[in-house]
Design an enzyme around this catalytic site. Structure first.
Site, PDB file in Angstrom:
ATOM      1  NE  ARG A  31      -1.040  -0.830   4.810  1.00 36.41           N
ATOM      2  CZ  ARG A  31      -2.084  -1.252   4.172  1.00 36.41           C
ATOM      3  NH1 ARG A  31      -2.944  -0.389   3.625  1.00 36.41           N
ATOM      4  NH2 ARG A  31      -2.350  -2.540   4.011  1.00 36.41           N
ATOM      5  N   GLY A  32       0.828  -1.172   1.239  1.00 35.51           N
ATOM      6  CA  GLY A  32       0.123  -1.952   0.230  1.00 35.51           C
ATOM      7  C   GLY A  32       0.835  -1.744  -1.099  1.00 35.51           C
ATOM      8  CB  ALA A  33       2.162  -4.161  -3.569  1.00 34.73           C
ATOM      9  NE  ARG A  72       7.843  -1.346   3.500  1.00 36.48           N
ATOM     10  CZ  ARG A  72       6.528  -1.589   3.623  1.00 36.48           C
ATOM     11  NH1 ARG A  72       5.666  -0.619   3.525  1.00 36.48           N
ATOM     12  NH2 ARG A  72       6.097  -2.809   3.858  1.00 36.48           N
ATOM     13  CD  GLN A 105      -0.159  -3.796   8.748  1.00 39.32           C
ATOM     14  OE1 GLN A 105      -0.307  -4.630   9.639  1.00 39.32           O
ATOM     15  NE2 GLN A 105       1.004  -3.560   8.182  1.00 39.32           N
ATOM     16  CG  ASP A 149       3.685  -6.970   0.072  1.00 44.15           C
ATOM     17  OD1 ASP A 149       2.975  -7.660   0.821  1.00 44.15           O
ATOM     18  OD2 ASP A 149       3.763  -5.738   0.127  1.00 44.15           O
ATOM     19  CG  ASN A 159       0.360 -11.164   2.073  1.00 43.34           C
ATOM     20  OD1 ASN A 159       0.411 -10.023   1.636  1.00 43.34           O
ATOM     21  ND2 ASN A 159      -0.655 -11.590   2.799  1.00 43.34           N
ATOM     22  CE  LYS A 160       2.216  -6.766   6.637  1.00 45.23           C
ATOM     23  NZ  LYS A 160       3.427  -5.902   6.673  1.00 45.23           N
TER      24      LYS A 160
END
Lengths: 389, 389
Positions: free
Chosen positions: A68-70, A109, A225, A266, A276-277
């Site tokens: 995960r993570g852009a 995603r 996370q 993101d 973002n999250k």
């Protein structure tokens, strides 16, 4: 810049390091047709290397969040197209088959803008490729491109680290060397990129320079996370940190216990709104209310130059309710999932939120730091800004 | 007011109901020297009734959070003094022994102001007691007082429900009967009081009147009182609700999915600052940013008339890090604790935060609704305000 020393990957150096550097995605030693990643779902309890042997493995790794993570999502997509090229590249309709794979990967995603960026980049290379020699294949070309994407990402993180370091240095000077308390949300760390991370790069670079820094790590429900990835990688790198629940940051800010907030993103609009999250927006509000600088670290590849209004125009992914109800952890010697919620409970699970630009003190990019505004972004990226609709 | 119908306690009516009403603390049927509570740590997975047979059981129930919520904590303390009176009341230094117990009970939860209120009230009764007949004992007197505290608390919740109902009715009218979306944090429900709750009382009363209402239930890390208690009791009462992580509320508010926020409070200053479960402040900021009314429901017993500045003067309890690392849930047929965090992780666990009065739209009390200010509180409680230092 001092070389960042890291103990990440100790005991797995052969697989996971390129020279001295930790990586989150790499080709298997002695078998470069296999791409390897860390199954991040199992951290911090288990360190499990996961093989990607066909492009579907890459799609699974992205959609199920083994990665995960852009930036790492983008790199995984690029490596997945390399795996597709190994399978289809020498067939008659190889190029089209690879493009079909790219379309499928693009759906894994929806929020991650540089998933599409990486796919588009590889497709452009694919379209330009002329196979005029038996010595080169489509797979060779896509392998080179995936490698280039990874190398460039490391350089981007290094750039973010170098520029963000100055913010921490300045606060450290003001505090006469007392630890600089940085709050971060989710994992925009090494594990979200190829190395160094985005939000964590300034922290790692400060730590490597001997600046006292302490990180408040948001747990980051529902996938944890923060507690499972950020806390793990900070510990591996010896950076002092304290885990808190997502609810706690406001209280800490009210009481002077946070000097600086740095999160990742993101997707950033050309006007500086950041997706973002989920929960990032709440921390931005608290930072604003308490006069604490709130910075967002990003590779410029995550800027979406086609939209202004993040609240209106960024689609927000809703994910599986199981993420909320089910938690993975250690029970004695065993690792298991537990369900924490009554079985008939209705659940909503939005994965991201949008923080309006007015609450963002600045954007830390590989080119420098700028205001979260079209003007600010234009100073750092004049060409892209000029080309934006 | 229509009688609130509830299915709470179904299957356990003999133990848990007084007439038609659900209660959270009661004397055991056929053995009134035993006080019974629900072990709320085990909800929603198991419904376990826990016996308090001596005052130490009450202290344990409070400190280990078998019971929680300001009013129920106060009631449990009062019943614990009754148990102390059963043990010491007939001894030579009985009154002093009971006062020593009160002092010990007062230390079990430092933030809950009406723990002290309940203890002080019982102590005043104790000091005024004259045992001039063999037919009456200290235990009889304290039993009557504990009962009175419980009955009064139910009436307080009813008052909050009646006044808060008007807010929901008004929004329902504006929305032409579309469901009113109320967000709440933690559990300020029936389970936090003797019945009806504080933040939930307006919701239950609206539901009983046939007004369409839907509740966004914050999970409420680290102890998950939202997912484990509020969701449970709303389900038992048939109130539509959706569980969300604590990070999600801001996003919902940005997108018009929240009409009203109602939370409880453990302590309100005379100027209207409210201490409540950690994370409440973040929701207040988001409500303010999005023009959504943010109300706090409270019994007037939780107003602390001695202090103005909640941020400066309300001590914030730090609780065991295990609350953050360890989660209780169901794994297959078993109930177990899992540890979700690497064992060497440093953790901070502040239990409450303070929301400044400027972010509170109003206070819903048993006497009516007022501004979160000294002026507002003075209109409802002129005598207490006049006596405040």
């Amino acid at each position: 810049m001092a070389k960042l020393t890291t103990t990440l990957g100790k005991g797995n150096t052969a697989l996971r390091k390129t020279g001295e550097e930790f990586r989150t995605i790499w080709q298997k030693q002695d078998d470069p047709k296999v791409v390897q990643i860390i199954d991040q779902r199992k951290l911090p309890h288990e360190y499990v290397v996961h093989d990607l042997t066909k492009w579907q493995d890459g799609a699974f790794a992205i959609s199920e969040m083994l990665v995960r993570g852009a930036p790492l999502i983008g790199a995984t997509a690029a490596w997945s197209l390399y795996l597709a090229a190994l399978e289809y590249g020498a067939t008659e309709n190889g190029t089209n088959a690879i493009k079909d794979v790219a379309a499928t990967l693009g759906e894994t995603r929806p929020t991650a803008v540089n998933l599409r960026w990486a796919l588009d980049r590889v497709i452009r290379v694919l379209d330009a490729a002329t196979i005029d020699s038996a010595d080169i294949s489509l797979a060779d070309i896509l392998e080179a491109e995936a490698k280039a994407i990874c190398e460039e990402d490391v350089e981007i993180s290094r750039g973010i680290g170098i520029h963000g370091l100055e913010l921490i240095k300045e606060i450290s000077r003001r505090k006469h060397g007392q630890p600089v308390n940085v709050l971060t949300h989710c994992n925009a760390g090494s594990l979200a990129t190829i190395n160094y991370g985005t939000a964590t790069a300034p922290i790692y670079f400060a730590h490597a320079e001997g600046i006292a820094v302490h990180v408040w790590v948001d747990e980051t429900r529902p996938r944890n996370q923060g507690s499972q990835l950020t806390a793990w990688e900070l510990a591996e790198n010896g950076v002092p940190h304290t885990l808190i629940v997502d609810n706690a940051g406001g209280h800490l800010m009210q009481h002077g216990m946070v000097d600086l907030v740095i999160t990742g993103t993101d997707r950033t609009t050309r006007s500086g709104d950041v997706a973002n999250k989920i929960g990032t927006y709440l921390k931005a509000l608290a930072a604003h209310d308490n006069g604490i600088p709130f910075y967002v670290a990003l590779p410029s590849t995550t800027i979406d130059w086609t939209i202004d209004d993040g609240l209106r125009d960024i689609p927000i992914e809703e994910r599986n309710p199981d993420e909320v109800t089910t938690i993975y952890g250690r029970s004695g010697e065993d690792l298991c999932f537990v369900n924490t919620v009554a079985s008939n409970t209705n659940i909503s699970n939005f994965a991201f939120d949008v923080t309006p630009a007015k609450y963002v003190t600045g954007l830390i990019t590989e080119k420098g730091i700028c205001d979260a505004s079209r003007n600010g972004l234009s100073t750092l990226f004049p060409d892209a800004a000029a080309n934006a609709i």
